[in-house]
Design an enzyme around this catalytic site. Structure first.
Site, PDB file in Angstrom:
ATOM      1  N   CYS A  27      -1.424   9.077   3.204  1.00 55.71           N
ATOM      2  CA  CYS A  27      -1.162   8.625   1.773  1.00 55.71           C
ATOM      3  C   CYS A  27      -2.616   8.578   1.141  1.00 55.71           C
ATOM      4  O   CYS A  27      -2.600   8.363  -0.170  1.00 55.71           O
ATOM      5  CB  CYS A  27      -1.069   6.965   1.936  1.00 55.71           C
ATOM      6  SG  CYS A  27      -2.384   6.075   2.947  1.00 55.71           S
ATOM      7  N   GLU A  30       0.944  -1.204   0.006  1.00 55.17           N
ATOM      8  CA  GLU A  30      -0.077   0.029   0.063  1.00 55.17           C
ATOM      9  C   GLU A  30       0.821   1.121   0.015  1.00 55.17           C
ATOM     10  O   GLU A  30       1.691   1.382   0.982  1.00 55.17           O
ATOM     11  CB  GLU A  30      -0.897  -0.108   1.268  1.00 55.17           C
ATOM     12  CG  GLU A  30      -2.026   1.147   1.314  1.00 55.17           C
ATOM     13  CD  GLU A  30      -1.751   2.090   1.941  1.00 55.17           C
ATOM     14  OE1 GLU A  30      -1.272   3.311   1.330  1.00 55.17           O
ATOM     15  OE2 GLU A  30      -1.622   2.208   3.134  1.00 55.17           O
TER      16      GLU A  30
END
Length: 683
Positions: A294, A255
């Site tokens: 993120c 990720e």
């Protein structure tokens, strides 16, 4: 000077020497040192597989779920100490809420998933597959916990959420974890792990912590381990290419940070609620966690005619953002994690400034409240404008991981989709519009390049969790640059830690393995009647063979009068030409109702209530003169915990209702759900 420790093989240990010095993001003062050098990771992983794995695999999904729920309540009681310590990361109270209570919320969410799993240590997946003409040979699938360790390598920005959102899933699956947070913020992770270990809620070996660099963990993997990584794509790809991961075919979930976008719909002009929502959402995503997420919005896509309006509204809102010490009243944005991160962000901003204009912010000057702007890791929000985003493409390739974002114009919705795709894969994109057809067009065309898409308008704004918030019951990840991974996702996430295995055999054998009755399995006659037996006494496969009833035209008419269902197939024989029916047909719901009359034992007993029907099917028409009976079989048992001391101890029992006619053929099938009292009322 604080020495941040590691928790391995059931002991708190300091690493050798100093791998990393840790600084307070607000004051710039060094306050801790951390190292994991010298730890025998081969032994630690083996200990986790054996000690933690064995204990977790003995627990059912129901027990693991209750364990997570108890842990969540325990950590909530201690949350204020985490908030206090979190300020050293530069986080405000709002920033810390996302990390701390957002992380604990993942425990609650995954605990609730126990209701979607059997009362077994393993999962029965899907439906049986018939593999023979006579029905004596069938196939099925079970999913068992991997007998390894989940190694979670996490980023600096969420030292608590990053741990809890991952371990909640692997613990629910029955797999132990080794967590390696960023060494720069591992002091906060360490604080929580100490409370977790001291609580005794998790079996020993379920959770290990590596606070330092963790060099050597990846070299000692087995084919039963799972590795997850959150951080930069470059680092993640290096780890993914490690020989031990390739040689052992170790599942690896990446990720990575991505260049996420938010699109303003062409209908969302100034003066509309959606325009205001867009400005608020973009501003928030630039400043929450000081842009260190993120999922933060890096690319702001705006219709050409609205660029100036968005520019003015955003700069005005950013100008009101108070930066400084999070403990000071009125501060809305804290600091980056440390001076190293300031340097990295600055370098990327300077690179972006070569191809686009700065509208707001100054890399060299930032006004700070309650702190020294030179000593702390402070940075002004930076808003830029790219007037030619199809040709000036640095904005689609360079990410400044801080309070930095860029406005860019688009001509039409297809243009916006193409700009979104230039990011090469994102964790999330949002579109703010009141036009549902426009939303549909954008979502369908952009979905293949996004792990998640938020459609925001005034109707959902009040309860929307926002652009930047991944939710535990939805998948988190994205294609391409975002890593190609998938985390959380509710039940889907848990299955990442389970091995799916096909099983074949006789229905009776498969029933024993799955603890679910399979059609064709032995059906020993229940004695006494299943409604006379308590939860503990019932066995999967036990069957009541009922008396029979011959259906009459009077039955059909009476049921129509009671139910009000006068559908022509039941009540008008003259309307059946061109239909599949040979004559007047009994209501399907009458057949089920009559079946209940046949299988129910009416006297008071352990059955507390019937609360639902699943998978009801009417498989053959029933005409007047047909004689029906019922095979009523214990299909599956699921334990239930008591909600309070005064609650009745009980479990859920699923019964298969198989209604058949005088030829022996099934005419209706259903599963009913009942609540059945236990003999033992103490648990």
């Amino acid at each position: 000077m604080q020495i941040i420790k590691n928790y391995v093989e059931g002991k708190w240990v300091a690493g050798e020497g100093v791998e990393t010095e840790v600084f307070n993001a607000i004051t710039g003062e060094k306050f801790a040192e951390v190292s994991s050098a010298g730890i025998d990771f081969e032994a630690a992983l083996a200990w986790g597989r054996d000690k933690g794995g064995r204990a977790l695999r003995k627990m059912t999904f129901q027990e693991r779920g209750r364990m997570l729920k108890a842990l969540a309540f325990h950590l909530l009681e201690k949350k204020e100490k985490y908030y206090t310590l979190s300020t050293a990361t530069g986080a405000t109270r709002v920033d810390s809420w996302i990390d701390i209570e957002g992380g604990i919320g993942n425990l609650f969410a995954n605990a609730s998933l126990r209701r979607q799993f059997p009362d077994l240590p393993y999962y029965v997946d899907g439906q049986a597959a018939p593999l023979s003409k006579g029905g004596s040979f069938i196939g099925h699938h079970i999913m068992v916990p991997k007998q390894g360790v989940a190694i979670h390598i996490n980023a600096f920005n969420f030292p608590i959420w990053g741990m809890l959102e991952k371990v909640a899933v692997n613990l629910m699956a029955g797999v132990p974890a080794m967590v390696k947070p960023s060494e720069h913020t591992s002091f906060l992770t360490e604080c929580m792990v100490k409370d977790i270990i001291d609580s005794g809620i998790l079996p020993e070996g379920s959770l290990q912590l590596v606070s330092g660099l963790g060099r050597g963990i990846i070299d000692n993997l087995s084919n039963q381990d799972v590795v997850t990584f959150t951080g930069s794509a470059a680092t993640g790809q290096k780890i993914k290419a490690s020989p031990s991961i390739i040689e052992n075919s170790v599942p690896f979930n990446l990720e990575a940070d991505s260049l996420n976008a938010s699109v303003l719909g062409e209908d969302a002009v100034p003066g509309t609620p959606e325009f205001d929502l867009f400005i608020k959402e973009v501003s928030r995503e630039m400043t929450v966690k000081t842009g260190q997420k993120c999922t933060a919005i890096r690319r702001i896509m705006v219709p050409e005619k609205l660029v100036e309006d968005v520019q003015n509204a955003l700069t005005a809102r950013l100008a009101k953002t108070t930066i400084g010490d999070p403990t000071v009243e009125g501060v809305r944005m804290g600091a980056l994690i440390n001076q190293l991160q300031v340097s990295r962000v600055r370098e990327n901003v300077e690179l972006l400034q070569k191809s686009q204009d700065t509208l707001f912010g100054d890399l060299d000057n930032v006004e700070v409240m309650g702190a020294d702007g030179k000593k702390g890791a402070f940075m002004s929000p930076i808003l830029m404008l790219n007037n030619d985003p199809f040709n000036k493409t640095d904005v689609h390739n360079v990410e400044a991981f801080g309070p930095v974002s860029t406005i860019m114009p688009y001509k039409d919705i297809n243009d916006a989709v193409e700009l979104t795709k230039l990011g090469k894969g994102s964790l999330v994109t949002s579109i703010v519009t009141a036009d549902d057809k426009l939303a549909r067009e954008f979502v369908v065309e952009a979905a293949h390049m996004n792990g998640r898409i938020l459609v925001l308008n005034k109707d959902c704004a009040k309860e929307s969790t926002g652009h930047g918030s991944p939710m535990p019951l939805l998948t988190h990840g994205g294609p391409g640059r975002a890593g190609g991974g998938e985390e959380m996702g509710g039940k889907r996430g848990i299955m990442h830690y389970l091995q799916r295995t096909a099983i074949q055999g006789h229905p009776t054998t498969i029933s024993e393995i799955t603890q679910q009755f399979q059609v064709g399995a032995a059906q020993p006659e229940a004695n006494p009647h299943v409604f006379r037996q308590h939860f503990e006494e019932l066995n999967v496969g036990d069957t009541v063979f009922t008396a029979k009833h011959t259906v009459t035209t009077t039955d059909i008419v009476n049921f129509a009068n009671v139910s009000g269902d006068n559908f022509y197939a039941h009540m008008d024989e003259t309307s059946l030409d061109g239909t599949i029916f040979e004559g007047r047909v009994a209501h399907g719901y009458f057949i089920l109702s009559k079946a209940a009359g046949l299988f129910v034992d009416a006297k008071k007993g352990p059955v507390l209530l019937n609360y639902g029907i699943d998978e009801a099917r009417f498989t053959k028409p029933v005409y007047p003169g047909a004689t029906i009976g019922v095979r009523f079989t214990v299909k599956e048992k699921i334990d239930q915990e008591k909600r309070s001391e005064d609650d009745v101890a009980k479990g859920i029992v699923k019964f298969l209702v198989d209604v058949y006619d005088e030829t022996g053929e099934t005419v209706a099938l259903a599963t009913i759900l009942t609540m059945v009292k236990k003999i033992d009322q103490s648990k």
